[in-house]
Write an enzyme that holds these catalytic residues in place. Sequence first.
Site, mmCIF file in Angstrom:
data_model
loop_
_atom_site.group_PDB
_atom_site.id
_atom_site.type_symbol
_atom_site.label_atom_id
_atom_site.label_comp_id
_atom_site.label_asym_id
_atom_site.label_seq_id
_atom_site.Cartn_x
_atom_site.Cartn_y
_atom_site.Cartn_z
ATOM 1 C CB CYS A 1 -7.969 36.194 -13.072
ATOM 2 S SG CYS A 1 -7.773 34.753 -14.120
ATOM 3 N N GLY B 1 4.510 36.839 -15.953
ATOM 4 C CA GLY B 1 4.372 38.225 -15.500
ATOM 5 C C GLY B 1 4.663 38.392 -14.023
ATOM 6 C CB ALA C 1 5.133 30.551 -13.067
#
Length: 429
Positions: free
Chosen positions: A375, A259, A255
């Site tokens: 990502c 965000g 986490a």
Amino acid sequence: MKKQRNLRSMAAQAIEQVVEQGQSLSNILPPLQQKVSDKDKALLQELCFGVLRTLSQSDWLINKLMARPMTGKQRTVHYLIMVGLYQLLYTRIPPHAALAETVEGAVAIKRPQLKGLINGVLRQFQRQQDELLAEFNASDARYLHPSWLLKRLQKAYPEQWQSIVEANNQRPPMWLRVNRTHHSRDSWLALLDEAGMKGFPHADYPDAVQLETPAPVHALPGFEEGWVTVQDASAQGCMTWLAPQNGEHILDLCAAPGGKTTHILEVAPEAQVLAVDIDEQRLSRVYDNLKRLGMKATVKQGDGRYPSQWCGEQQFDRILLDAPCSATGVIRRHPDIKWLRRDRDIPELAQLQSEILDAIWSHLKSGGTLVYATCSVLPEENSLQIKAFLQRTADAELCETGTPEQPGKQNLPGAEEGDGFFYAKLIKK
């Protein structure tokens, strides 16, 4: 008043720590910026980010300009010359000032005897610039990526790898997330306009705003009050797939810095959220974000591979797994990633991701939703990871979110101005 420091030598030492010692620029830079005046903070950041973005170019040029590389205790001088080259190539700093400050940097790193060498190399570059750049632009070094990563991108994206590389080498836009519990996006955009700044709404993500020009957070209307958060549009896309609801028990795994935890609570303020991360230091940023936005969640340190250690037998309605990954989709924001990652990291990360997926699946309720996100742009961490999970997990069902040839949705860097990001939405039968 802060002591005047030589920014070029500070940048050179920071870049050396990244390249030679494998340290993250996001850990190194903030303490250095505390030592300089506000007006110098931006230049120090520009020098560090810029040199790391174009590292293979300055490396290539130095190899052409010098007979022997600088080694040992003189290695910092190599990076100081890089800082000089970057200023001459990419900034509006007058060349005489760039040279003078860079040469003076040799004194700051206690190598005054090498001032003449630094000056000579940079002046030689000025004389041969056109010829050297023509040769550089015909070499593979022009892509500004390590060869192992270039090969992986070419294999995974034979038609798109050049646009990915180009996007990675650009400066990123600044994206914000409007806190819908305080303002609608339109009403906050009106406040932004009153403050003399312009922003543009994202077409698909309802809370996302792109600033026309990046700005310091303290200049944003209501930042300290929690009205807005800095978060890339692609990262905000996680909420579209997760669709959290009030009253649900939701796990945000991996986490930090928080965000997505706070975004869950903006969308579903009455959800019961557990935020877990393995890195205790980074969890402090989760607490900071929750405090600034006036939100509450349970925050725990824990390893995603061993969930029973931090949640017992608890079951969740929804799980967001923002898995540890190569971060190859956010290189434009963190150019040091190109030089910190190694080819061997990719199979190791894929193994870690699969272990976390398998371990956490048993903590998802029947009928519950798990969103797997990274990502990264590498298939081994994304579509191939999910294909393998579906093959070995009988009660996992994929929700179609992307193109037919791959499970999940892959955003490439720069698409709709967002970062490279992957999402897959899984339902437990």
